[in-house]
Design a protein around this motif. Structure first.
Motif, PDB file in Angstrom:
ATOM      1  N   ASN A  97       0.825  -1.205   0.000  1.00 26.68           N
ATOM      2  CA  ASN A  97       0.000   0.000   0.000  1.00 26.68           C
ATOM      3  C   ASN A  97       0.863   1.261   0.000  1.00 26.68           C
ATOM      4  O   ASN A  97       1.926   1.295   0.607  1.00 26.68           O
ATOM      5  CB  ASN A  97      -0.905   0.033   1.222  1.00 26.68           C
ATOM      6  N   ASP A  98       0.396   2.307  -0.664  1.00 27.09           N
ATOM      7  CA  ASP A  98       1.018   3.620  -0.535  1.00 27.09           C
ATOM      8  C   ASP A  98      -0.025   4.568   0.043  1.00 27.09           C
ATOM      9  O   ASP A  98      -1.085   4.152   0.491  1.00 27.09           O
ATOM     10  CB  ASP A  98       1.568   4.120  -1.877  1.00 27.09           C
ATOM     11  N   ALA A 104       0.905   4.452   3.751  1.00 26.12           N
ATOM     12  CA  ALA A 104       2.256   4.214   3.240  1.00 26.12           C
ATOM     13  C   ALA A 104       3.118   3.598   4.334  1.00 26.12           C
ATOM     14  O   ALA A 104       2.827   3.750   5.520  1.00 26.12           O
ATOM     15  CB  ALA A 104       2.859   5.533   2.764  1.00 26.12           C
TER      16      ALA A 104
END
Lengths: 134, 128
Positions: A97-98, A104
């Protein structure tokens, strides 16, 4: 040259939070150690084996947070995640995930999602394998 | 004779040996170096550590056979696969049909459409 044998009790890096480096005869860095690794059950986040991972949070189907025991110096570490297959969905792929999807990576944890390759739907692998280098 | 390094607190390191021939660099009693790694093309091993051979079970379907067995099958499998130009591919471990064992692990390389590929290069590292 001759090859020597290292027979010591402790190797300690000179700076807190900075890992010991391995260098060749020219002083060129040739590697560092893995900073964290974990093998866990995709259906629950229960760890089968791990190093420097205090827990894995199961956020829901195919969504996980890996929490470090000892925080890293920054969030610029390299993450590798390999999900296994599961009994009903075939092949899965993992995406870290960001800030656009979830959270993040931070110094203390990172999130990722596992999805079915063919459909893109979230799914739980039987096993999840993750490593961190910095 | 193997030498092991082990750290008792924080991120310090120690070395020790278990007689298996596998180097173990440890922190807080957990190994932090790869216990096996391999770069292979088909059944040809280009470079490796603690990998005895690669068995090709079929296109995109491989078994990595370890030289020295692991104490259990709870190791971490990290890897990537090559693919043809313009294709998205991934490496997976078929846990349902072929769960990892102490002596070997099966891996498969597939395109996103689910078809197997025979990549020119596969890289795998094992941690435990």
């Amino acid at each position: 040259m001759t090859y020597g044998t290292l027979a010591i009790d402790t190797i300690q890096s000179s700076t807190t939070g900075t890992p010991t480096q391995f260098q060749d005869g020219s002083g060129t860095q040739i590697g560092t150690l893995c900073r964290a690794w974990v093998n866990f059950a995709g259906a629950s986040g229960t760890r089968n084996a791990s190093f420097n991972v205090s827990s894995v949070t199961y956020n829901g189907t195919g969504s996980y947070t890996v929490n470090f025991t000892n925080a890293l110096s920054d969030a610029n570490y390299a993450i590798s995640v390999n999900p296994s297959t599961n009994a009903s969905n075939g092949y899965l792929i993992a995406t870290v995930n960001d800030a656009n999807i979830g959270t993040a990576p931070t110094t203390s944890a990172f999130q990722f999602t596992t999805r079915v390759v063919s459909s893109g739907a979230n799914a739980n692998p039987t096993y999840v394998y993750a490593t961190v280098f910095r | 004779m193997t030498t092991t390094i082990n750290a008792v607190s924080g991120n310090n390191l120690q070395v020790s040996a278990d007689g298996s021939g596998i180097i173990q660099l440890q922190s807080n009693g957990k190994n932090t170096n790869a216990q096996a790694w391999v770069n292979f093309s088909g059944s040809t091993v280009n470079a490796s550590y603690n990998v005895g051979s690669i068995t090709v079970n079929g296109t995109g379907d491989f078994t990595v056979n370890f030289s020295n067995a692991f104490p259990d099958a709870n190791y971490v499998i990290s890897g990537t696969t090559g693919a043809s130009s313009g294709q998205l591919a991934c490496l997976t471990q078929p846990a349902g049909s072929y769960p990892p064992s102490t002596t070997a692990c099966r891996v498969q390389t597939i395109y996103v459409n689910g078809s197997f590929i025979g990549p020119t290069n596969v890289s795998i590292a094992i941690f435990r």
